[in-house]
Scaffold this active site. Structure first.
Site, short mmCIF file in Angstrom:
data_model
loop_
_atom_site.label_atom_id
_atom_site.label_comp_id
_atom_site.label_asym_id
_atom_site.label_seq_id
_atom_site.Cartn_x
_atom_site.Cartn_y
_atom_site.Cartn_z
N ASN A 7 0.86 -1.19 0.00
CA ASN A 7 0.00 0.00 0.00
C ASN A 7 0.90 1.25 0.00
OD1 ASN A 7 -1.39 2.29 1.15
ND2 ASN A 7 -3.06 0.92 1.64
N HIS A 10 1.01 6.22 1.90
CA HIS A 10 1.78 7.16 2.72
C HIS A 10 2.94 7.82 1.99
CE1 HIS A 10 -0.94 6.75 5.84
NE2 HIS A 10 -0.72 5.46 6.02
N HIS A 43 -5.63 3.76 -1.69
CA HIS A 43 -6.97 4.07 -1.18
C HIS A 43 -7.35 5.46 -1.69
CE1 HIS A 43 -9.71 4.24 2.66
NE2 HIS A 43 -10.35 4.61 1.57
N ARG A 45 -9.59 8.18 -1.22
CA ARG A 45 -10.56 8.64 -0.22
C ARG A 45 -11.41 9.76 -0.78
NH1 ARG A 45 -10.42 7.94 5.26
NH2 ARG A 45 -9.02 6.30 5.94
N ARG A 49 -7.16 12.85 0.60
CA ARG A 49 -6.11 13.35 1.51
C ARG A 49 -4.72 12.85 1.14
NH1 ARG A 49 -7.35 10.03 7.04
NH2 ARG A 49 -9.37 11.01 6.81
N GLU A 70 -8.57 0.54 -2.91
CA GLU A 70 -9.44 0.56 -1.72
C GLU A 70 -10.39 1.74 -1.85
OE1 GLU A 70 -7.39 0.84 1.98
OE2 GLU A 70 -6.20 -0.94 1.57
N THR A 101 -8.29 3.53 8.18
CA THR A 101 -9.50 2.70 8.26
C THR A 101 -9.57 2.07 9.65
OG1 THR A 101 -9.04 2.20 5.95
CG2 THR A 101 -10.80 0.95 7.00
N GLU A 151 -10.72 -9.66 3.03
CA GLU A 151 -9.47 -9.24 3.66
C GLU A 151 -9.75 -9.13 5.15
OE1 GLU A 151 -7.43 -5.68 2.23
OE2 GLU A 151 -6.44 -5.50 4.18
N HIS A 191 -3.63 -4.64 7.79
CA HIS A 191 -3.79 -3.49 8.67
C HIS A 191 -2.93 -3.65 9.92
CE1 HIS A 191 -5.39 0.21 10.18
NE2 HIS A 191 -6.01 0.37 9.03
N1 PXP Z 1 -5.93 -3.02 4.41
C1 PXP Z 1 -6.82 -2.01 4.43
C2 PXP Z 1 -8.23 -2.30 4.07
C3 PXP Z 1 -6.43 -0.70 4.78
O1 PXP Z 1 -7.35 0.29 4.80
C4 PXP Z 1 -5.07 -0.45 5.07
C5 PXP Z 1 -4.63 0.94 5.40
O2 PXP Z 1 -4.81 1.77 4.31
C6 PXP Z 1 -4.18 -1.53 5.01
C7 PXP Z 1 -4.63 -2.80 4.71
C8 PXP Z 1 -2.72 -1.36 5.28
O3 PXP Z 1 -2.55 -1.05 6.63
P1 PXP Z 1 -1.14 -0.55 7.14
O4 PXP Z 1 -0.88 0.76 6.45
O5 PXP Z 1 -1.35 -0.40 8.61
O6 PXP Z 1 -0.14 -1.59 6.76
#
Ligand code: PXP
Length: 239
Positions: A7, A10, A43, A45, A49, A70, A101, A151, A191
């Site tokens: 992901n 960030h 993601h 949003r 953001r 996402e 999330t 997931e 997550h």
């Molecule tokens: N899965 C989902 C559905 C999420 O919303 C996120 C965060 O955007 C992640 C996985 C990844 O989480 P993390 O950034 O804490 O690894």
């Protein structure tokens, strides 16, 4: 062998701190793929953001593995997904005020709505993943309304404050995975996973894919800092 989907939200968060165009999450996605990632996740949003519409479009053009978008199950996002056609859409609940999330989807509260969303995306050949707490009832309903993948939300496990809490939360995940495997759903998890708390997951080989963002980007900042400083030092010393 499990897959890793990275992901890159960030990377965009850092870009947005200055409102410019660096660092580019599209470049980060390419680097993640060169390093062996099996997929890229972003993601989009409602408040844009971090990831924006341009990022999603470019990612669709450049990601060579699998692009997983996402999004909240709302009309605006469904239309964007139907146009852009990511390989996978992961439906997540979304609140404006949250930092990330927070919980899984409440499919039970509105199964018909989710059934329609799966149909609208499925017509475009998009696989649909449901981000769900390790709650067997929600998983069963997700399966009934047509989810391709679940997931399993590992955030509560990753935030456990004691050994016993961690054991108990991991046990819930184990039951959720067993139920999902029995239903022949695709299984992902994510997550809050990091280089330490992921180790226990070797005992859950049914998980096909991990979705990880924050810990990878956080590590990249620290691991990359020394070289970045050295590069600037050598520039400045050359004046
Ligand atoms: N899965 C989902 C559905 C999420 O919303 C996120 C965060 O955007 C992640 C996985 C990844 O989480 P993390 O950034 O804490 O690894």
């Amino acid at each position: 062998m499990a897959r890793l989907a990275v992901n890159i939200d960030h990377v965009a968060t850092v870009r947005q701190a200055r409102g410019g165009d660096e660092p580019d999450p599209v470049v980060a996605a390419a680097i993640a793929e060169l390093a062996g990632a099996d997929g890229i996740i972003c993601h989009l949003r409602e408040d844009r953001r971090h990831i924006n519409d341009r990022d999603l479009r470019f990612l669709r053009q450049t990601v060579k593995t699998r692009l997983n978008m996402e999004m909240a199950a709302v009309d605006e996002m469904i239309e964007i997904a139907r146009n852009v056609r990511p390989d996978i859409v992961t439906l997540v609940p979304e609140k404006r005020e949250e930092l990330t999330t927070e919980g899984g989807l409440d499919v039970k509260a509105n199964p018909d709505q989710y059934r329609k969303v799966v149909e609208r995306l499925g017509h475009k050949g998009i696989k649909v993943s449901f981000f769900i707490d390790p709650d067997t009832e929600q998983i069963e309903i997700a399966h009934k309304v047509g989810a391709d993948i679940v997931e399993i939300h590992t955030g509560h496990y990753s935030e456990a404050k004691s050994q016993s809490e961690e054991e108990e939360r991991f046990e819930r995940i184990t039951r959720a995975i067993e139920m999902s495997a029995g239903l022949k759903l695709g299984i992902s998890a994510g997550h809050g996973l990091n280089y330490s708390n992921i180790k226990r997951f070797r005992y859950l080989p049914q998980i096909e894919e991990y979705s990880i963002g924050h810990s990878i980007i956080a590590r990249a900042v620290l691991i990359g800092l020394e070289k970045a400083v050295r590069d600037m030092v050598s520039l400045v010393k050359g004046f």
